[in-house]
Design a protein around this motif. Structure first.
Motif, PDB file in Angstrom:
ATOM      1  N   GLU A  69       0.827  -1.217   0.000  1.00  0.00           N
ATOM      2  CA  GLU A  69       0.000   0.000   0.000  1.00  0.00           C
ATOM      3  C   GLU A  69       0.859   1.264   0.000  1.00  0.00           C
ATOM      4  N   ILE A  70       2.054   1.184   0.585  1.00  0.00           N
ATOM      5  CA  ILE A  70       2.970   2.330   0.592  1.00  0.00           C
ATOM      6  C   ILE A  70       3.492   2.600  -0.820  1.00  0.00           C
ATOM      7  N   GLU A  71       3.766   1.542  -1.569  1.00  0.00           N
ATOM      8  CA  GLU A  71       4.303   1.714  -2.923  1.00  0.00           C
ATOM      9  C   GLU A  71       3.217   2.113  -3.922  1.00  0.00           C
ATOM     10  N   ASN A  72       1.970   2.094  -3.501  1.00  0.00           N
ATOM     11  CA  ASN A  72       0.888   2.561  -4.369  1.00  0.00           C
ATOM     12  C   ASN A  72       0.565   4.031  -4.155  1.00  0.00           C
ATOM     13  N   LEU A  73       1.385   4.709  -3.360  1.00  0.00           N
ATOM     14  CA  LEU A  73       1.280   6.166  -3.240  1.00  0.00           C
ATOM     15  C   LEU A  73       1.930   6.829  -4.448  1.00  0.00           C
ATOM     16  N   THR A  74       1.274   7.826  -5.007  1.00  0.00           N
ATOM     17  CA  THR A  74       1.870   8.628  -6.078  1.00  0.00           C
ATOM     18  C   THR A  74       1.680  10.103  -5.727  1.00  0.00           C
ATOM     19  N   PRO A  75       2.548  10.986  -6.214  1.00  0.00           N
ATOM     20  CA  PRO A  75       2.491  12.394  -5.805  1.00  0.00           C
ATOM     21  C   PRO A  75       1.127  13.046  -5.978  1.00  0.00           C
ATOM     22  N   GLU A  76       0.455  12.764  -7.102  1.00  0.00           N
ATOM     23  CA  GLU A  76      -0.804  13.462  -7.361  1.00  0.00           C
ATOM     24  C   GLU A  76      -1.948  13.018  -6.443  1.00  0.00           C
ATOM     25  N   TYR A  77      -1.787  11.857  -5.775  1.00  0.00           N
ATOM     26  CA  TYR A  77      -2.856  11.364  -4.919  1.00  0.00           C
ATOM     27  C   TYR A  77      -2.484  11.358  -3.440  1.00  0.00           C
ATOM     28  N   LEU A  78      -1.410  12.046  -3.065  1.00  0.00           N
ATOM     29  CA  LEU A  78      -0.996  12.085  -1.666  1.00  0.00           C
ATOM     30  C   LEU A  78      -2.076  12.708  -0.781  1.00  0.00           C
ATOM     31  N   GLU A  79      -2.621  13.826  -1.216  1.00  0.00           N
ATOM     32  CA  GLU A  79      -3.635  14.497  -0.396  1.00  0.00           C
ATOM     33  C   GLU A  79      -4.862  13.615  -0.215  1.00  0.00           C
ATOM     34  N   ARG A  80      -5.286  12.962  -1.265  1.00  0.00           N
ATOM     35  CA  ARG A  80      -6.448  12.057  -1.200  1.00  0.00           C
ATOM     36  C   ARG A  80      -6.220  10.953  -0.177  1.00  0.00           C
ATOM     37  N   LEU A  81      -4.967  10.465  -0.098  1.00  0.00           N
ATOM     38  CA  LEU A  81      -4.645   9.340   0.775  1.00  0.00           C
ATOM     39  C   LEU A  81      -4.010   9.778   2.096  1.00  0.00           C
ATOM     40  N   LEU A  82      -4.046  11.080   2.380  1.00  0.00           N
ATOM     41  CA  LEU A  82      -3.646  11.662   3.670  1.00  0.00           C
ATOM     42  C   LEU A  82      -2.167  11.479   3.977  1.00  0.00           C
ATOM     43  N   PHE A  83      -1.336  11.571   2.954  1.00  0.00           N
ATOM     44  CA  PHE A  83       0.112  11.503   3.153  1.00  0.00           C
ATOM     45  C   PHE A  83       0.749  12.793   2.657  1.00  0.00           C
ATOM     46  N   ASP A  84       1.909  13.138   3.233  1.00  0.00           N
ATOM     47  CA  ASP A  84       2.658  14.313   2.802  1.00  0.00           C
ATOM     48  C   ASP A  84       3.849  13.943   1.932  1.00  0.00           C
ATOM     49  N   ASP A  85       4.233  12.662   1.984  1.00  0.00           N
ATOM     50  CA  ASP A  85       5.426  12.224   1.261  1.00  0.00           C
ATOM     51  C   ASP A  85       5.296  10.731   0.998  1.00  0.00           C
ATOM     52  N   ILE A  86       6.219  10.181   0.223  1.00  0.00           N
ATOM     53  CA  ILE A  86       6.190   8.762  -0.109  1.00  0.00           C
ATOM     54  C   ILE A  86       7.371   8.069   0.574  1.00  0.00           C
ATOM     55  N   PRO A  87       7.121   7.256   1.603  1.00  0.00           N
ATOM     56  CA  PRO A  87       8.215   6.531   2.244  1.00  0.00           C
ATOM     57  C   PRO A  87       8.832   5.498   1.302  1.00  0.00           C
ATOM     58  N   TYR A  88      10.106   5.219   1.524  1.00  0.00           N
ATOM     59  CA  TYR A  88      10.802   4.149   0.799  1.00  0.00           C
ATOM     60  C   TYR A  88      10.481   2.852   1.535  1.00  0.00           C
ATOM     61  N   LEU A  89       9.700   1.979   0.911  1.00  0.00           N
ATOM     62  CA  LEU A  89       9.126   0.829   1.594  1.00  0.00           C
ATOM     63  C   LEU A  89      10.186  -0.062   2.236  1.00  0.00           C
ATOM     64  N   LYS A  90      11.240  -0.388   1.521  1.00  0.00           N
ATOM     65  CA  LYS A  90      12.249  -1.314   2.053  1.00  0.00           C
ATOM     66  C   LYS A  90      12.795  -0.809   3.386  1.00  0.00           C
ATOM     67  N   VAL A  91      13.130   0.470   3.438  1.00  0.00           N
ATOM     68  CA  VAL A  91      13.686   1.036   4.667  1.00  0.00           C
ATOM     69  C   VAL A  91      12.601   1.170   5.734  1.00  0.00           C
ATOM     70  N   ALA A  92      11.394   1.547   5.323  1.00  0.00           N
ATOM     71  CA  ALA A  92      10.284   1.650   6.274  1.00  0.00           C
ATOM     72  C   ALA A  92      10.024   0.309   6.950  1.00  0.00           C
ATOM     73  N   GLN A  93      10.104  -0.780   6.180  1.00  0.00           N
ATOM     74  CA  GLN A  93       9.909  -2.112   6.759  1.00  0.00           C
ATOM     75  C   GLN A  93      11.042  -2.473   7.712  1.00  0.00           C
ATOM     76  N   GLU A  94      12.264  -2.110   7.353  1.00  0.00           N
ATOM     77  CA  GLU A  94      13.404  -2.371   8.245  1.00  0.00           C
ATOM     78  C   GLU A  94      13.236  -1.608   9.560  1.00  0.00           C
ATOM     79  N   GLU A  95      12.794  -0.364   9.463  1.00  0.00           N
ATOM     80  CA  GLU A  95      12.574   0.447  10.665  1.00  0.00           C
ATOM     81  C   GLU A  95      11.445  -0.141  11.507  1.00  0.00           C
ATOM     82  N   HIS A  96      10.394  -0.586  10.847  1.00  0.00           N
ATOM     83  CA  HIS A  96       9.263  -1.174  11.566  1.00  0.00           C
ATOM     84  C   HIS A  96       9.670  -2.481  12.233  1.00  0.00           C
ATOM     85  N   ASP A  97      10.482  -3.274  11.558  1.00  0.00           N
ATOM     86  CA  ASP A  97      10.974  -4.521  12.156  1.00  0.00           C
ATOM     87  C   ASP A  97      11.817  -4.239  13.396  1.00  0.00           C
ATOM     88  N   ALA A  98      12.601  -3.165  13.352  1.00  0.00           N
ATOM     89  CA  ALA A  98      13.397  -2.764  14.513  1.00  0.00           C
ATOM     90  C   ALA A  98      12.482  -2.379  15.675  1.00  0.00           C
TER      91      ALA A  98
END
Length: 410
Positions: free
Chosen positions: A29-58
């Motif tokens: 779901e994180i990789e399905n974020l695109t710049p034009e739909y960030l506001e619709r999906l309530l995000f300000d930026d697009i996280p890098y999934l691989k690193v986000a998962q590593e951080e979440h695992d930590a």
């Protein structure tokens, strides 16, 4: 020796030793974020999934290393899908709430989802979003379809799911299954609905609020100050009418509830302060982290059990520190995010410096990037477990936002 599984809900504090917690590991779901739909999906930026998962695992590993049982949202939801009738019910509700209008697309979407043999893959797919390219036969048939032809998804992704604090909240032995502020996030509560309806560990849990009620409320605004006191933020995402409703159900419809007071805190209705837990969290018996700009004056209301089935509402004229000291019956200390420095506090507030997860009194999990606030916490005698946060923080939520306690020690 096999560890005994802890069942049910029991949360009467923000700081008592944490025993079991619900997380959601970020997925496609994180990789399905695109710049034009960030506001619709309530995000300000697009996280890098691989690193986000590593951080979440930590994050999850810190919890496990401290004796906390970690359960995952997609696994609990997948478990209840083992019953074919429940799976059928879930898919039909999912399609309805995704607001798919075309009968042809509904049929194709149902056939696509029911074909998943692995229930975890089914749940993950519903969370990730389903693109038009995945349903080859789906064609525009109505005027609205043609107008939305450029939009890539048949069902939207749910990138906010890793903030498990919001769709429901544990309150004592009950839950508030929330009606979310935005349609984008309200679909997230479908998973909790099925878990609390059918999962052997949780079915039968009392609902103090439900997802089909009229007014919005979110878990980030709900804090279990003590066994007797519940705090709820009147915020951008929680309506005052919802707070009255949940208070009525606590006082008049839940005889085993020990809550005597609901404190309603009015906070600024901005994205930076979207929930009560983004501006203050409890870190010890007598200590809270706070954003300096909400110290006061704040409008605070005391809701208690009145007569004739009515909630009694009294406006408090005390400061935040005085109110917390009164209801915790101790001299409360407020630890300012960024030490009160305007620039530092604004920067670290944006990265949820006041949003900590307490795993036991005086011991919290924090984001690494809020290093000024973390140092100040340590100076106050608070032990900090620092987790990496460069990508997780892009979703505008901290360790408390990313966790829903299910069991804390009594």
């Amino acid at each position: 020796m096999r560890k005994e599984r802890i069942m049910g809900i029991n949360v009467t504090s923000e700081i008592k030793p944490l025993k079991k917690v619900l997380l959601h590991r970020p997925g496609a779901e994180i990789e399905n974020l695109t710049p034009e739909y960030l506001e619709r999906l309530l995000f300000d930026d697009i996280p890098y999934l691989k690193v986000a998962q590593e951080e979440h695992d930590a994050f999850a590993q810190v919890l496990r290393d401290n004796g906390v049982e970690v359960v995952y949202l997609h696994e609990l939801a997948a478990k209840v899908m083992e019953d074919p009738d429940v799976k059928d019910e879930f898919i039909k509700m999912f399609i309805k709430e995704a607001k798919v209008e075309s009968e042809q697309v509904k049929e194709e979407l149902y056939n696509y989802l029911i074909s998943f043999n692995c229930n975890e893959e089914l749940i993950r797919k519903t969370m990730a979003g389903i693109s038009k390219s995945e349903l080859k036969k789906a064609k525009a048939r109505h005027l609205e379809d043609f107008l939305n032809e450029a939009y890539p998804f048949i069902t939207d992704p749910m990138p906010n799911l890793y903030f498990t604090r919001d769709p429901f909240a544990s309150i004592g032995n009950s839950i508030s299954l929330n009606r979310m502020y935005s349609e984008t996030r309200n679909r997230e509560t479908i998973y909790a609905h099925f878990i609390f309806k059918y999962h052997t560990d949780f079915k039968g849990t009392n609902r103090l609020y439900d997802r089909d009620f009229d007014y919005n409320i979110e878990g980030g605004d709900i804090l279990n100050i003590s066994e007797k006191v519940l705090a709820i933020g009147i915020s951008q995402r929680t309506a005052p009418q919802a707070i009255e409703k949940i208070s009525e159900r606590i006082f008049f419809e839940t005889p085993d509830s020990k809550i005597e007071t609901v404190l309603a805190f009015k906070i600024p209705k901005t994205r930076a302060y979207m929930h009560l837990d983004t501006v203050f969290t409890q870190v010890d018996y007598d200590k809270f982290t706070i954003h300096p700009q909400i110290e006061g004056p704040l409008e605070i209301f005391e809701l208690t059990k009145g007569e004739n089935g009515k909630v009694k509402i009294t406006k408090e004229s005390m400061t935040l520190q005085e109110v917390l000291s009164k209801y915790l019956e101790c001299d409360v200390k407020l630890i300012r995010c960024g030490g009160g420095d305007y620039v530092i506090s604004q920067r670290e507030q944006w990265n949820d410096g006041s949003n900590t997860l307490c795993i036991r009194p005086g011991e919290v999990i924090v984001y690494s990037r809020n290093y000024v606030t973390n140092k100040i916490l340590e100076e106050y005698g608070i032990k900090t477990h620092v987790i990496p946060s460069s990508e997780l923080s892009r979703g505008r939520g901290g360790p408390r936002c990313m966790s829903m306690p299910l069991i804390r020690e009594v």
